[in-house]
Motif scaffolding. Structure first.
Motif, PDB file in Angstrom:
ATOM      1  N   ASN A 294      41.086  47.435  44.594  1.00 11.08           N
ATOM      2  CA  ASN A 294      42.525  47.669  44.628  1.00 11.08           C
ATOM      3  C   ASN A 294      42.941  48.096  46.030  1.00 11.08           C
ATOM      4  OD1 ASN A 294      45.030  47.701  43.438  1.00 11.08           O
ATOM      5  ND2 ASN A 294      44.846  49.803  42.692  1.00 11.08           N
TER       6      ASN A 294
ATOM      7  N   THR B  29      56.864  40.103  44.990  1.00 14.03           N
ATOM      8  CA  THR B  29      55.509  40.142  44.453  1.00 14.03           C
ATOM      9  C   THR B  29      54.800  38.819  44.696  1.00 14.03           C
ATOM     10  OG1 THR B  29      56.111  41.803  42.811  1.00 14.03           O
ATOM     11  CG2 THR B  29      54.193  40.440  42.319  1.00 14.03           C
ATOM     12  N   GLU B  30      55.517  37.710  44.518  1.00 11.80           N
ATOM     13  CA  GLU B  30      54.909  36.393  44.746  1.00 11.80           C
ATOM     14  C   GLU B  30      54.532  36.206  46.218  1.00 11.80           C
ATOM     15  OE1 GLU B  30      57.977  36.743  43.198  1.00 11.80           O
ATOM     16  OE2 GLU B  30      57.101  36.680  41.199  1.00 11.80           O
TER      17      GLU B  30
ATOM     18  N   ARG C 278      51.427  38.233  46.878  1.00 13.05           N
ATOM     19  CA  ARG C 278      50.263  37.559  46.294  1.00 13.05           C
ATOM     20  C   ARG C 278      49.835  36.372  47.174  1.00 13.05           C
ATOM     21  NH1 ARG C 278      47.990  36.850  41.252  1.00 13.05           N
ATOM     22  NH2 ARG C 278      49.632  38.027  40.218  1.00 13.05           N
TER      23      ARG C 278
ATOM     24  N   VAL D   4      43.653  39.090  41.669  1.00 11.78           N
ATOM     25  CA  VAL D   4      43.794  39.269  40.231  1.00 11.78           C
ATOM     26  C   VAL D   4      45.223  39.691  39.907  1.00 11.78           C
ATOM     27  CG1 VAL D   4      43.018  40.623  38.243  1.00 11.78           C
ATOM     28  CG2 VAL D   4      41.378  39.877  39.981  1.00 11.78           C
ATOM     29  N   ASN D   5      45.764  40.599  40.710  1.00  7.13           N
ATOM     30  CA  ASN D   5      47.095  41.125  40.460  1.00  7.13           C
ATOM     31  C   ASN D   5      47.721  41.563  41.782  1.00  7.13           C
ATOM     32  OD1 ASN D   5      49.343  42.058  39.098  1.00  7.13           O
ATOM     33  ND2 ASN D   5      48.411  44.011  38.517  1.00  7.13           N
TER      34      ASN D   5
ATOM     35  N   ARG E  23      51.564  43.501  43.181  1.00 11.47           N
ATOM     36  CA  ARG E  23      52.824  44.074  42.718  1.00 11.47           C
ATOM     37  C   ARG E  23      53.510  44.800  43.859  1.00 11.47           C
ATOM     38  NH1 ARG E  23      54.589  49.064  39.871  1.00 11.47           N
ATOM     39  NH2 ARG E  23      52.563  49.947  40.327  1.00 11.47           N
TER      40      ARG E  23
ATOM     41  N   LYS F 244      45.233  43.636  43.866  1.00  9.59           N
ATOM     42  CA  LYS F 244      43.907  43.811  43.254  1.00  9.59           C
ATOM     43  C   LYS F 244      43.137  42.507  43.374  1.00  9.59           C
ATOM     44  CE  LYS F 244      41.634  45.551  39.139  1.00  9.59           C
ATOM     45  NZ  LYS F 244      41.101  46.801  39.633  1.00  9.59           N
TER      46      LYS F 244
END
Length: 151
Positions: A54, A66-67, A70, A80-81, A83, A100
């Motif tokens: 993380n 967020t996109e 990522r 994985v994640n 935010r 993450k």
């Protein structure tokens, strides 16, 4: 003649005031009873966080989504994640977020690849996330037991 005496008196008064100001400034700068805390010369940095999958990302632009976060970090491993943390009321970004990764190696390469880089026009900083500290109990009371606070 009277003008000269008045001018001499005003010059003497001005020099007396400036001497008083200088002595006051010196006494304030050398006084040990100064009511304010002076800035410390050393600022201690917290120890580095333990390596984990993380990551904490700070310095984000208000436009970063967020996109977008990522996509930027996906170049360095399997995300994985991701935010971006937003304000509950306004929905605007708070300027930081979390990513993450699937493995520690991906997280390490994500930090190396994105720390100090530009994202949406702002320099961002990536580091291992620290675990959230425990929330202190109110009034040093023990945590509630059962549904109604006692069992």
């Amino acid at each position: 003649m009277a003008l000269r005496a008045a001018a001499a008196a005003s010059v003497a008064a001005i020099s007396s005031v400036s001497r008083t100001r200088r002595s006051l400034a010196v006494s304030l700068s050398t006084s040990t009873n100064f009511p304010f805390n002076l800035p410390q010369s050393k600022v201690e940095k917290p120890p580095p966080a333990e390596p984990s999958t993380n990551l904490f990302v700070s310095g984000l632009s208000k436009r970063t989504t967020t996109e977008g976060l990522r996509d930027a970090f996906a170049k360095f491993g399997e995300v994985v994640n991701a935010r971006v943390v937003t304000d509950r009321v306004s929905g605007h970004s708070k300027g930081f977020g979390f990513v993450k990764y699937a493995t520690l190696e991906d997280a390490e390469s994500g930090i190396k690849g994105m720390d100090g880089q530009f994202l949406d026009g702002w320099v961002i900083f990536a580091e291992y996330a620290r675990p959230r500290p425990p929330i202190p109990s109110l009034n040093n009371a023990p945590p509630p037991q059962g549904q109604w606070g006692s069992s």
